[in-house]
Design a protein around this motif. Structure first.
Motif, PDB file in Angstrom:
ATOM      1  N   GLU A 269       0.756  -1.113   0.130  1.00 17.04           N
ATOM      2  CA  GLU A 269       0.016   0.008   0.078  1.00 17.04           C
ATOM      3  C   GLU A 269       0.900   1.277   0.230  1.00 17.04           C
ATOM      4  O   GLU A 269       0.502   2.213  -0.859  1.00 17.04           O
ATOM      5  N   ILE A 270       2.088   1.173   0.942  1.00 18.08           N
ATOM      6  CA  ILE A 270       2.887   2.536   0.864  1.00 18.08           C
ATOM      7  C   ILE A 270       3.241   2.680  -0.438  1.00 18.08           C
ATOM      8  O   ILE A 270       3.406   3.650  -1.144  1.00 18.08           O
ATOM      9  N   LEU A 271       3.769   1.592  -1.040  1.00 19.82           N
ATOM     10  CA  LEU A 271       4.474   1.692  -2.293  1.00 19.82           C
ATOM     11  C   LEU A 271       3.461   2.164  -3.662  1.00 19.82           C
ATOM     12  O   LEU A 271       3.792   2.794  -4.484  1.00 19.82           O
ATOM     13  N   PHE A 272       2.338   1.595  -3.373  1.00 22.36           N
ATOM     14  CA  PHE A 272       0.982   2.040  -4.224  1.00 22.36           C
ATOM     15  C   PHE A 272       1.010   3.560  -4.363  1.00 22.36           C
ATOM     16  O   PHE A 272       1.095   4.250  -5.340  1.00 22.36           O
ATOM     17  N   ILE A 273       1.067   4.280  -3.166  1.00 30.49           N
ATOM     18  CA  ILE A 273       0.611   5.606  -2.971  1.00 30.49           C
ATOM     19  C   ILE A 273       2.005   6.218  -3.477  1.00 30.49           C
ATOM     20  O   ILE A 273       1.828   7.379  -4.237  1.00 30.49           O
ATOM     21  N   VAL A 278       4.214   9.438  -8.057  1.00 30.23           N
ATOM     22  CA  VAL A 278       5.341   9.624  -9.106  1.00 30.23           C
ATOM     23  C   VAL A 278       4.704   9.618 -10.552  1.00 30.23           C
ATOM     24  O   VAL A 278       5.222  10.131 -11.634  1.00 30.23           O
ATOM     25  N   PHE A 279       4.015   8.509 -10.630  1.00 25.03           N
ATOM     26  CA  PHE A 279       3.283   8.175 -11.908  1.00 25.03           C
ATOM     27  C   PHE A 279       2.658   9.611 -12.635  1.00 25.03           C
ATOM     28  O   PHE A 279       3.069   9.967 -13.641  1.00 25.03           O
ATOM     29  N   ILE A 280       1.967  10.090 -11.648  1.00 24.34           N
ATOM     30  CA  ILE A 280       1.261  11.143 -12.055  1.00 24.34           C
ATOM     31  C   ILE A 280       2.084  12.681 -12.430  1.00 24.34           C
ATOM     32  O   ILE A 280       1.878  13.123 -13.303  1.00 24.34           O
ATOM     33  N   PHE A 281       3.052  12.630 -11.477  1.00 25.73           N
ATOM     34  CA  PHE A 281       4.011  13.703 -11.393  1.00 25.73           C
ATOM     35  C   PHE A 281       4.722  13.503 -13.127  1.00 25.73           C
ATOM     36  O   PHE A 281       4.847  14.387 -13.679  1.00 25.73           O
ATOM     37  N   ASN A 282       5.367  12.364 -13.231  1.00 23.56           N
ATOM     38  CA  ASN A 282       6.246  12.163 -14.286  1.00 23.56           C
ATOM     39  C   ASN A 282       5.539  12.104 -15.713  1.00 23.56           C
ATOM     40  O   ASN A 282       6.000  12.843 -16.382  1.00 23.56           O
ATOM     41  N   ARG A 283       4.264  11.277 -15.718  1.00 22.73           N
ATOM     42  CA  ARG A 283       3.858  11.105 -17.117  1.00 22.73           C
ATOM     43  C   ARG A 283       2.610  12.218 -17.277  1.00 22.73           C
ATOM     44  O   ARG A 283       2.264  12.278 -18.285  1.00 22.73           O
ATOM     45  N   LEU A 284       2.009  12.831 -16.236  1.00 19.23           N
ATOM     46  CA  LEU A 284       1.173  13.905 -16.599  1.00 19.23           C
ATOM     47  C   LEU A 284       1.350  15.411 -16.673  1.00 19.23           C
ATOM     48  O   LEU A 284       0.933  16.406 -17.107  1.00 19.23           O
ATOM     49  N   ILE A 285       2.670  15.460 -15.927  1.00 17.35           N
ATOM     50  CA  ILE A 285       3.150  16.813 -15.664  1.00 17.35           C
ATOM     51  C   ILE A 285       4.489  16.897 -16.556  1.00 17.35           C
ATOM     52  O   ILE A 285       4.671  17.819 -17.470  1.00 17.35           O
ATOM     53  N   LEU A 286       5.513  16.044 -16.093  1.00 22.83           N
ATOM     54  CA  LEU A 286       6.911  16.399 -16.513  1.00 22.83           C
ATOM     55  C   LEU A 286       7.127  15.841 -18.140  1.00 22.83           C
ATOM     56  O   LEU A 286       7.574  16.655 -18.940  1.00 22.83           O
ATOM     57  N   ILE A 328      -5.530   4.702 -12.111  1.00 31.15           N
ATOM     58  CA  ILE A 328      -4.719   5.075 -10.734  1.00 31.15           C
ATOM     59  C   ILE A 328      -5.368   5.862  -9.835  1.00 31.15           C
ATOM     60  O   ILE A 328      -5.358   5.702  -8.790  1.00 31.15           O
ATOM     61  N   LEU A 329      -5.941   6.860 -10.598  1.00 30.48           N
ATOM     62  CA  LEU A 329      -6.651   7.910  -9.685  1.00 30.48           C
ATOM     63  C   LEU A 329      -7.979   7.629  -9.164  1.00 30.48           C
ATOM     64  O   LEU A 329      -8.441   7.503  -7.860  1.00 30.48           O
ATOM     65  N   VAL A 332      -6.746   5.315  -5.957  1.00 30.73           N
ATOM     66  CA  VAL A 332      -6.331   6.061  -5.080  1.00 30.73           C
ATOM     67  C   VAL A 332      -7.545   6.597  -4.340  1.00 30.73           C
ATOM     68  O   VAL A 332      -7.806   7.066  -3.041  1.00 30.73           O
ATOM     69  N   TYR A 333      -8.575   7.114  -5.245  1.00 27.76           N
ATOM     70  CA  TYR A 333      -9.934   7.822  -4.571  1.00 27.76           C
ATOM     71  C   TYR A 333     -10.334   6.583  -3.613  1.00 27.76           C
ATOM     72  O   TYR A 333     -10.862   7.076  -2.530  1.00 27.76           O
ATOM     73  N   SER A 334     -10.511   5.556  -4.042  1.00 30.23           N
ATOM     74  CA  SER A 334     -11.207   4.217  -3.199  1.00 30.23           C
ATOM     75  C   SER A 334     -10.447   4.319  -2.093  1.00 30.23           C
ATOM     76  O   SER A 334     -10.846   3.967  -1.088  1.00 30.23           O
ATOM     77  N   PHE A 335      -9.159   4.213  -2.070  1.00 34.49           N
ATOM     78  CA  PHE A 335      -8.270   4.204  -1.040  1.00 34.49           C
ATOM     79  C   PHE A 335      -8.485   5.134   0.107  1.00 34.49           C
ATOM     80  O   PHE A 335      -8.499   4.706   1.229  1.00 34.49           O
ATOM     81  N   VAL A 336      -8.651   6.045  -0.453  1.00 33.07           N
ATOM     82  CA  VAL A 336      -8.532   7.297   0.581  1.00 33.07           C
ATOM     83  C   VAL A 336     -10.033   7.396   1.259  1.00 33.07           C
ATOM     84  O   VAL A 336     -10.168   7.669   2.375  1.00 33.07           O
ATOM     85  N   VAL A 337     -11.041   7.454   0.223  1.00 33.30           N
ATOM     86  CA  VAL A 337     -12.476   7.436   0.615  1.00 33.30           C
ATOM     87  C   VAL A 337     -13.103   6.558   1.145  1.00 33.30           C
ATOM     88  O   VAL A 337     -13.618   6.467   2.359  1.00 33.30           O
ATOM     89  N   ASP A 338     -12.754   5.284   0.612  1.00 35.97           N
ATOM     90  CA  ASP A 338     -13.667   4.094   1.061  1.00 35.97           C
ATOM     91  C   ASP A 338     -12.689   3.157   1.680  1.00 35.97           C
ATOM     92  O   ASP A 338     -13.061   1.990   2.123  1.00 35.97           O
TER      93      ASP A 338
END
Length: 391
Positions: A269-273, A278-286, A328-329, A332-338
């Motif tokens: 779970e820690i690695l998933f977060i 990193v995935f969102i930052f690298n691939r949707l921003i950088l 992925i998002l 993450v939403y399910s992980f945080v909210v549910d």
């Protein structure tokens, strides 16, 4: 006569394919890329080395998986849980092996008529048969090999590019283009990466089947095409940055998978977060701001065919990034909210039984079998993360 005609056609096709205007800006030719005075440039013939290298990597991979991978799986406590086996059925087995793992409604109708089964019984048979092809041990060994490669490749690439000016300032990637010499470190790293993606395509039919196999094929094809054109057109700087940007997320992804298969859920779970961030930052921003933006707005010479191909495939790759980021998002939403991560549509996780016709004794028998191997195996049915994405 026919042989001579065929040779002439191949010769004409070869000359047409390698026309100067396809691969270089106006005013440049292949003679400008000839080595001279100790200065080396990329040459298409160099890429022929990736073919034998790909087969060597396949041999190394299977040797690694059957030795180090197996030993590591035992250390981490990976075990294949007992599954209900599909009853022997030659007709269904033949269809499963040769046509589809998940037949459509029309195909099921034909199969049930041949076998004398109900549609639900046939669906259950394919459900059990698919699960038989999803062993945790095999998946763990696959991920351990990919983790080793991506880990070595990322840090090897980082060491190779660290002192390059354009590594820190991507907007300078095209300074001095086309006359940018090829350094031996980048040459070796580039060819190794391309050979690896060739090997992934070679072994794809034999790997554990996943729900995103077609996306994998598209991704590998796009990656190889990008590497091919970037090397031949001497866009190696942009290509190298793209590879490095992707490798770091793949390292985290494969590590995440390994811990998931070993049922180290907290670590997974820690690695998933971390992987998600990193995935969102690298691939949707950088990636769009540093790679695509640089290629679009900091290339100063007249565009040519190879340049347009590069842009097109970079955009296709970005489309795949958006596609995978959505899942992925959602997780993450399910992980945080549910407080749980839903089964990912890109995952290769074991299917859960949803048969309405399965009797209570059958359900109880399946439950007892699944739970008998490990008192903690209820995590298979209520896991907090089917964290087995693939880039």
């Amino acid at each position: 006569m026919l042989n001579l005609l065929f040779q002439r056609m191949l010769s004409n096709l070869y000359q047409w394919f390698w026309k100067d205007e396809f691969w270089f800006p106006a005013g440049y030719t292949w003679t400008d890329m000839e080595d001279a005075n100790g200065v080396t440039y990329p040459h298409p013939k160099d890429l022929l080395a990736t073919i034998p290298l790909a087969f060597i990597l396949v041999i190394v991979r299977y040797s690694f998986e059957r030795t180090i991978g197996i030993h590591l799986s035992r250390i981490m406590g990976v075990r294949d849980h007992i599954r209900l086996k599909a009853a022997p059925n030659p007709n269904l087995e033949s269809f499963f092996q040769t046509q589809s793992w998940n037949p459509k409604e029309a195909q099921l109708s034909l199969l049930v008529n041949q076998c004398g089964l109900s549609v639900r019984q046939a669906q259950c048979w394919f459900h059990y048969r698919r699960n038989q092809e999803q062993p945790n041990l095999t998946k763990f060994c696959e991920s351990s090999w990919r983790f080793l490669f991506y880990f070595s490749s990322f840090f090897g690439g980082l060491f190779t590019l660290y002192n390059e000016t354009w590594f820190w300032e991507p907007t300078t990637c095209f300074e001095g283009y086309l006359n940018q010499p090829l350094k031996i470190g980048i040459y070796c790293w580039y060819l190794l990466e391309m050979s690896f993606y060739h090997s992934l395509l070679l072994t794809l039919p034999f790997d554990v089947k996943r729900k995103d196999t077609m996306e994998h094929v598209i991704h590998h094809f796009v990656t190889i095409t990008l590497m091919f054109f970037s090397y031949c057109c001497n866009f190696v700087h942009i290509g190298a940055l793209t590879l490095l940007l992707h490798d770091i997320t793949d390292v985290l992804l494969e590590a995440n998978k390994m811990f998931h298969y070993a049922q180290w859920e907290n670590t997974s779970e820690i690695l998933f977060i971390i992987f998600s961030v990193v995935f969102i930052f690298n691939r949707l921003i950088l990636f769009p701001t540093k790679i695509i933006n640089t290629t679009l707005y900091h290339y100063t010479l007249k565009p040519f065919f190879g340049y347009y191909v590069m842009i097109t495939f970079l955009i296709i790759l970005q489309g795949l990034h958006v596609f995978w980021s959505y899942f992925i998002l959602s997780m993450v939403y399910s992980f945080v909210v549910d407080d749980e991560v839903k089964n990912d549509m890109r995952s290769d996780s074991e299917e859960q039984d949803t048969s309405d016709e399965q009797t209570k004794p059958e359900r109880e028998r399946k439950k007892s079998i699944q739970y008998s191997d490990d008192t903690n195996s209820s995590n298979l049915l209520r896991t907090r993360g089917q964290l087995v994405l693939k880039n």
